[in-house]
Design an enzyme around this catalytic site. Sequence first.
Site, PDB file in Angstrom:
ATOM      1  NE  ARG A   1      -3.391   2.341   2.894  1.00 56.70           N
ATOM      2  CZ  ARG A   1      -4.234   2.468   3.919  1.00 56.70           C
ATOM      3  NH1 ARG A   1      -4.421   1.471   4.776  1.00 56.70           N
ATOM      4  NH2 ARG A   1      -4.904   3.591   4.099  1.00 56.70           N
TER       5      ARG A   1
ATOM      6  CG  ASN B   1     -10.828  -1.589   0.104  1.00 61.94           C
ATOM      7  OD1 ASN B   1     -11.928  -1.499  -0.438  1.00 61.94           O
ATOM      8  ND2 ASN B   1     -10.564  -1.054   1.285  1.00 61.94           N
TER       9      ASN B   1
ATOM     10  CB  CYS C   1     -17.715  -0.288   1.550  1.00 62.85           C
ATOM     11  SG  CYS C   1     -16.847   1.239   1.942  1.00 62.85           S
TER      12      CYS C   1
ATOM     13  CG  HIS D   1     -14.196   3.578  -1.452  1.00 66.36           C
ATOM     14  ND1 HIS D   1     -12.881   3.317  -1.164  1.00 66.36           N
ATOM     15  CD2 HIS D   1     -14.906   2.992  -0.443  1.00 66.36           C
ATOM     16  CE1 HIS D   1     -12.796   2.590  -0.058  1.00 66.36           C
ATOM     17  NE2 HIS D   1     -14.017   2.381   0.389  1.00 66.36           N
TER      18      HIS D   1
ATOM     19  CE1 TYR E   1     -11.531   6.245   0.051  1.00 63.53           C
ATOM     20  CE2 TYR E   1     -13.408   6.050   1.531  1.00 63.53           C
ATOM     21  CZ  TYR E   1     -12.090   5.759   1.218  1.00 63.53           C
ATOM     22  OH  TYR E   1     -11.340   5.004   2.066  1.00 63.53           O
TER      23      TYR E   1
END
Length: 432
Positions: A93, A147, A168, A198, A252
């Site tokens: 990440r 994700n 989510c 998102h 988001y």
Amino acid sequence: ILKIVVIGGGSSYTPELIEGLINRYEELPVGELWLVDIEDGHEKVQIISELAKRMIKNKGLCIEVKVTLDRRLALEGADFVCSQFRAGCLDARIRDERISLKYGMIGQETNGLGGFANACRTIPITLEICKEMEELCPDAWLLNFTNPSGMVTEAVLKYTNVKAIGLCNVPVIMEKGIAQIIGADEGDFVMQVAGLNHLIWARKILHNGTDKLSIVMDEILKGNDPLIPSNIPPFNWPQDLLKDMGMIPCAYLRYYYTSDDIMQQEQEEAEGEGTRGEVVKAMEKRLFDIYKNPELAEKPKELEKRGGQYYSEAACELMSSIYNDKRKIMHVNTRNNGTISGLPDDCVVEVSSIITKNGPLPLNVDPFPCDTLRLIQLMKEFETLTVEAAVKGDLVAAKRGLILNPIVNTGTILDEALKETVKENLDYMPQF
Ligand code: NAD
Ligand code: G6P
Ligand code: MN
């Protein structure tokens, strides 16, 4: 008596899942909870399982907790499989965030180039898990929170026979924030959301026979916005844009409505306290130090600083709604089937749905305004091409998708960024 399997059991979020199962013990009779992880996460999953056992014992319940690195052993005869692993762990990440920033793009776990890279690492592993599920527990439900949740769910629904639902926590946080603003109990009003993971908007907030959307919008515009998850720094929406929108965007959407502001903020953070992944890495270390304490037998408060708060809560409620055929309205990633008009039937959307034992039944969505629909269509095409690229190892599909994404740069920058992404992820992207 149910067998539940958690892939990525060493996640620091797992205590929330345990708490959710404990709270629902009467309605959701879990006999075995299998925590599956990999060699790298062995120590973490051990700490989690010890804490889980203390939490269960503390309540005098009887759920057997098992830890294994042998996924097949765990999947055999499972009823529910929860996917919450992170392919490449936090280092991957952080690499995504840093590569994007280096090429002048927003660096984020699920958006832009980072979201693409995450999908390409995660989807091949998820399809392997699904192949094993088809063989070892063909009737089980896969609840996916890994994700990018929407793209991962789309890959599963398009390329396997597994019954899957994507989750989510963003809609859950929106619902809790709205309850606070309108002063209602959570079960007393209906929030309807629609869009992509998102990338959702609240479309309706029905309470006592009226739609309270404009009341909630007024509060948000006044700067009272409890709808933002902890991983997104507080901010003010562009007032002129939202005022007459008639929908409430999820936090988001800031990445699209105010991308340049975010870009600047991220660059400052990256030079200061670090990227979100780096901050989370330090946070995770502190959390596991707390979890190790043999006196601790409940979910600690510190976990609330993670952006994923309440997502395990949603997972437990979803399992119970399926198991008990509750027909409750929840907000899930599922096959579109005409729910959002202007998108293909077979793509995955995030929409409020009635949850039955036979699966989610999405609620009809009012048409979106043209500009919003165009954004959703563009992002869906990016997602679908990314899924195709991830499954088939098709770099042209990857590029065709990425150039559509409004927060991805194009041209030589993209070519170089894509090359570096693939090179840095060789272990996790065998498809390329
Ligand atoms: P994490 O880095 O702690 O990873 C969780 C565990 O997965 C680790 O113990 C790791 O060792 C393990 N793991 C890695 N690869 C694995 C594999 N191939 N098989 C089994 N286990 C594996 O991550 P986290 O912060 O707990 O988040 C986990 C996942 O859940 C991420 O994908 C994250 O984005 C997602 N998430 C989603 C939501 C949501 O709203 N859908 C909310 C929070 C987190
Ligand atoms: C939530 C998102 C999750 C995401 C998490 C990140 O808001 O819905 O999908 O994984 O935030 O939180 P973190 O604490 O890891 O930055
Ligand atoms: Mn999410």
